[in-house]
Design an enzyme around this catalytic site. Structure first.
Site, PDB file in Angstrom:
ATOM      1  N   GLU A 144      -2.255  -9.890  -0.330  1.00 40.40           N
ATOM      2  CA  GLU A 144      -3.572 -10.202  -0.908  1.00 40.40           C
ATOM      3  C   GLU A 144      -3.508 -11.417  -1.823  1.00 40.40           C
ATOM      4  OE1 GLU A 144      -1.681  -7.673  -4.070  1.00 40.40           O
ATOM      5  OE2 GLU A 144      -1.676  -7.744  -1.874  1.00 40.40           O
ATOM      6  N   CYS A 198       2.780  -2.559  -1.003  1.00 44.04           N
ATOM      7  CA  CYS A 198       3.717  -2.279  -2.087  1.00 44.04           C
ATOM      8  C   CYS A 198       3.782  -0.775  -2.370  1.00 44.04           C
ATOM      9  CB  CYS A 198       3.357  -3.091  -3.331  1.00 44.04           C
ATOM     10  SG  CYS A 198       4.721  -3.219  -4.515  1.00 44.04           S
ATOM     11  N   HIS A 209       2.959  -8.489  -1.354  1.00 41.38           N
ATOM     12  CA  HIS A 209       1.545  -8.523  -1.740  1.00 41.38           C
ATOM     13  C   HIS A 209       0.795  -9.632  -0.994  1.00 41.38           C
ATOM     14  CE1 HIS A 209       1.225  -5.569  -5.050  1.00 41.38           C
ATOM     15  NE2 HIS A 209       2.532  -5.783  -5.156  1.00 41.38           N
TER      16      HIS A 209
END
Length: 246
Positions: A215, A109, A213
């Protein structure tokens, strides 16, 4: 064999409006550990560049806007409350140092945007103002673990080799995007409305940034886990090369 050490950048903000605080969401740390790495937080201070030299990879995390002055632009929609001079200064120095060292870098990001700015690119400061015709909600309402649109991956790219599919489901929490790409870099992922969602640089060193994202998606999406695993693997290989050169 010990895990490769992954330097992780952190946010810089004022707690209760007055006390500076550095921190990061634990999802990044868990994703690095799940990928086989050992995360090490680097604060937004000048000496973090010295600590980076002891690490094996650099993870640039998400967060607030980059000061448009960093890429030679006037204000066209930057959220100034989230801009941090300290973070911009630290992360750009880390990107340049990692590049000098040939260290693997993975940007997420804001991290993708920092990589672009660091090597001469520019940013679209506010998607809703500059692309009002976009049908996608790049700042999504659903939870972080929910994919809301897809990214088309360029065939033959590093990203394609990692994820193994032509379209990746992604989540989306950004109001800025890369505009002009840096020289020597290539776009390897775009959203359905044509915005840049992934950048990488050709060559042996791992240089990859994504606008979403992963993660937050590693628990239920193999492509996200594969991104962290590939980054950590590249970091382990970097450490091995560095050790053999000593």
């Amino acid at each position: 064999m010990t895990r490769p050490v992954i330097a992780v950048t952190v946010t810089h903000e004022l707690q209760n409006g007055e006390v500076p605080r550095d921190g990061v969401r634990t999802a990044y740390l868990q994703a690095v550990m799940d990928g086989g790495g050992a995360p090490l937080l680097l604060p937004n201070v000048p000496t973090s560049r010295d600590v980076l030299r002891l690490c094996d990879g650099l993870l640039l995390t998400g967060g607030g806007d980059v000061d448009p002055g960093r890429f030679g632009s006037a204000d066209e929609g930057t959220e100034w409350s989230s801009v941090s001079w300290e973070r911009d200064e630290t992360e750009l120095a880390l990107v340049w140092e990692a590049d000098r060292l040939g260290m693997p870098v993975f940007g997420i990001c804001r991290g993708l945007q920092v990589m672009a700015v660091g090597f001469g690119g520019t940013l679209m400061q506010d998607i809703s103002r500059q692309r009002p015709d976009s049908p996608l909600a790049h700042s999504q309402k659903p939870a972080r673990q929910v994919a809301t649109h897809s990214v088309e991956v360029s065939p033959g790219s590093r990203l394609a080799a990692i994820v193994g599919i032509a379209q990746v489901p992604v989540n989306s929490f950004h109001h800025q995007a890369v505009d002009r790409i840096p020289t020597g870099w290539q776009v390897t992922g775009r959203s359905e409305d044509g915005l840049i969602e992934a950048l990488e640089r050709a060559g042996p060193a791992f240089r990859l940034g994504v606008q979403w994202h992963p993660e937050d998606l590693v628990g239920g999406q193999p492509t996200s886990a594969a991104l962290f695993a590939a980054f950590v693997k590249a970091s382990a290989e970097y450490r091995q090369r560095r050790s053999s050169d000593v």
